[in-house]
Design an enzyme around this catalytic site. Structure first.
Site, PDB file in Angstrom:
ATOM      1  N   GLU A 174      17.147  39.317   5.172  1.00  0.00           N
ATOM      2  CA  GLU A 174      16.512  38.296   6.012  1.00  0.00           C
ATOM      3  C   GLU A 174      17.470  37.159   6.358  1.00  0.00           C
ATOM      4  OE1 GLU A 174      12.831  38.256   6.815  1.00  0.00           O
ATOM      5  OE2 GLU A 174      12.974  40.383   6.329  1.00  0.00           O
ATOM      6  N   HIS A 248      10.265  33.427   2.222  1.00  0.00           N
ATOM      7  CA  HIS A 248      11.729  33.305   2.202  1.00  0.00           C
ATOM      8  C   HIS A 248      12.085  32.198   1.212  1.00  0.00           C
ATOM      9  CE1 HIS A 248      11.961  34.825   6.646  1.00  0.00           C
ATOM     10  NE2 HIS A 248      12.299  35.804   5.832  1.00  0.00           N
ATOM     11  N   CYS A 365      14.037  26.863   9.353  1.00  0.00           N
ATOM     12  CA  CYS A 365      13.937  28.216   9.932  1.00  0.00           C
ATOM     13  C   CYS A 365      14.563  28.269  11.319  1.00  0.00           C
ATOM     14  CB  CYS A 365      12.482  28.633  10.074  1.00  0.00           C
ATOM     15  SG  CYS A 365      11.627  28.861   8.521  1.00  0.00           S
TER      16      CYS A 365
HETATM   17  N1  LIG Z   1      11.830  31.665   8.860  1.00  0.00           N
HETATM   18  C1  LIG Z   1      10.540  31.609   9.428  1.00  0.00           C
HETATM   19  C2  LIG Z   1      10.126  32.931   9.922  1.00  0.00           C
HETATM   20  C3  LIG Z   1       8.720  32.977  10.442  1.00  0.00           C
HETATM   21  C4  LIG Z   1       8.346  34.322  10.966  1.00  0.00           C
HETATM   22  N2  LIG Z   1       7.023  34.280  11.555  1.00  0.00           N
HETATM   23  C5  LIG Z   1       6.571  35.269  12.338  1.00  0.00           C
HETATM   24  O1  LIG Z   1       7.254  36.218  12.622  1.00  0.00           O
HETATM   25  C6  LIG Z   1       5.147  35.132  12.853  1.00  0.00           C
HETATM   26  C7  LIG Z   1       4.912  35.866  14.145  1.00  0.00           C
HETATM   27  C8  LIG Z   1       3.452  35.987  14.471  1.00  0.00           C
HETATM   28  O2  LIG Z   1       2.637  36.206  13.583  1.00  0.00           O
HETATM   29  O3  LIG Z   1       3.105  35.890  15.676  1.00  0.00           O
HETATM   30  C9  LIG Z   1       8.406  35.357   9.852  1.00  0.00           C
HETATM   31  O4  LIG Z   1       7.424  35.509   9.133  1.00  0.00           O
HETATM   32  O5  LIG Z   1       9.465  35.999   9.696  1.00  0.00           O
END
Ligand SMILES: NCCC[C@H](NC(=O)CCC(=O)O)C(=O)O
Length: 441
Positions: A174, A248, A365
């Site tokens: 990630e 994360h 993020c």
């Molecule tokens: N570092 C922050 C990352 C946030 C990201 N959210 C998302 O992908 C949510 C997308 C949605 O639900 O429409 C994740 O979880 O990887």
């Protein structure tokens, strides 16, 4: 050699919406199907970038990806013209259309893991694109992220951009969200890789939510970056906090130079890890927030630790937090006491990033940190560096192309696809990136 940290922020894409795609990320689940405002989202991000640039920090921008991802929909069996592919997906599998339309590439802390040249045996800056294997909507980011990073860090004498690790759970990666680097920006430092599970060992794992990062992935990245094993640490995130929504490590810890700011429950064997860091990092300072003062749940809801810890010219540090941290009385009280306490963090800066926060993405993020020497800075594509001119051009570009309301229903609109391609064509010209998107090839 002296170095500076450059913050590359993800520019929010035109299809930003709330689809509930990230199981384990509670904001994503909670806000599923709420209407989104892509124009506001992009502008909130631009305001943060510009404000930090105006304060003297070096700030750059990473463009969004092409969405909806028609190639991914075709790979899943939706066929015909672009319009037919969108219509069929919307009718029979709206959640797949959402996944293939997510603007999730905005969270560039997950774009790649970065090692400064001072830490790498070949003296180059290394970036390994994250495969984001745990979520379908994010795993499809890797090829375009690779193209974009190669267009920005285009000089191979200074930069090495590695392809993502193999797309398989064992190498779930990630990016920088699970990586900390301690030490001066231009001097050899200590790198700390945080993983959620170890594929080949069993061990303690979360029971409710997925552990996205594996130790196997972190070790591969450390090898690719030619790091010195004596200055590279691997530690496990506390599985209990993953189960409370800390998907994360950057939701529960942030570091800069000699400072680690984290929650009491961030790491599995926290005392041993902090002792190890104290031994290896000159001047190591841990600011550990006790559960009694800020609970894990409050940390997840306010994104207190998803903050940016930035060095001021006088050596003190600024903490950039989201508005949600100011809105919470207990967290805000803690922060005000922190800056008064005489420690390294002397100043707070608050930004409204609500559109991104509702999908679980805070200030940290939205940025990818890259420590660069002066020569490396000069080798970065100069068009992506934030300044008055770029800020004006990007705002005008957002005004021209972005919608101010988007729901899942809108994703099937063929106009949205067309608007996106026109916008990205204009953007790649503005930023002098060449052809980076599938529709441009
Ligand atoms: N570092 C922050 C990352 C946030 C990201 N959210 C998302 O992908 C949510 C997308 C949605 O639900 O429409 C994740 O979880 O990887």
């Amino acid at each position: 050699m002296s170095g500076r940290e450059v913050n590359f922020d993800g520019l929010v894409g035109l299809t930003h919406h709330y689809a509930g795609l990230s199981f384990g990320n509670e904001a994503s689940t909670r806000n599923q199907l709420q209407p989104a405002n892509p124009r506001l989202a992009a502008k909130q991000g631009l305001i943060k970038m510009k404000a930090l640039a105006d304060m003297g920090f070096i700030q750059a921008v990473i463009p969004p990806h092409e969405r909806p991802n028609l190639a991914a929909l075709r790979q899943l069996g939706f066929c015909g013209s672009d319009e037919q592919v969108l219509a069929k997906a919307a009718k029979t599998a709206p959640q797949l259309l959402s996944a293939c339309s997510s603007a999730s590439a905005m969270w560039v802390a997950n774009a790649a893991t970065v090692s400064p040249s001072a830490d790498s045996a070949d003296g180059r800056v290394h970036l390994t694109v994250a495969n984001l294997n745990n979520k379908f909507h994010r795993a499809m980011e890797a090829p375009t992220t690779t193209a974009l990073l190669r267009a920005i860090f285009c000089d191979s004498a200074h930069f090495s951009v590695h392809d993502a690790l193999p797309q398989i759970a064992m190498f779930g990666d990630e990016g920088a969200a699970n990586h900390n680097r301690f030490g001066g920006y231009g001097e050899p430092g200590v790198q700390l890789f945080i993983y959620g599970r170890e594929e080949n060992q069993g061990g303690v794992v979360p029971g409710r939510y997925p552990a996205r990062q594996t130790r196997e992935a972190s070790e591969a990245v450390a090898r690719l970056h030619q790091l010195d094993p004596a200055r590279t640490l691997f530690a496990q995130q506390n599985p209990a906090v993953i189960d409370q929504g800390v998907f994360h490590n950057d939701v529960i810890a942030v570091s800069n130079q000699q400072v680690l700011f984290c929650h009491q429950q961030a790491f599995l064997h926290q005392a041993a890890l902090l002792a190890d860091l104290a031994e290896r990092v000159p001047g190591f300072t841990a600011i550990v927030v006790p559960e009694a003062q800020v609970s894990v749940s409050d940390a997840v809801n306010t994104y207190l630790f998803n903050s940016q810890l930035l060095s001021q010219p006088d050596g003190s540090m600024l903490l950039v937090v989201p508005e949600e941290s100011r809105q919470h009385a207990g967290v805000w009280r803690y922060l005000c006491e922190l800056v008064e306490s005489g420690g390294p963090i002397r100043e707070l800066k608050v930004f409204d990033l609500r559109e991104s926060m509702c999908n679980g993405g805070g200030p940290a993020c939205l940025r990818l940190r890259v420590a660069l020497t002066a020569a490396e800075q000069a080798a970065v594509n100069p068009q992506v560096i934030m300044n008055d001119g770029l800020f004006t051009r990007l705002n005008a570009w957002v005004d021209r192309y972005y919608r101010d309301r988007l729901t899942q229903q809108d994703l099937a609109d063929p106009l949205l696809l067309r608007e996106g391609r026109e916008a990205l064509e204009a953007l790649t010209r503005m930023l002098d990136l060449g052809n980076v998107y599938p529709f441009q090839r």
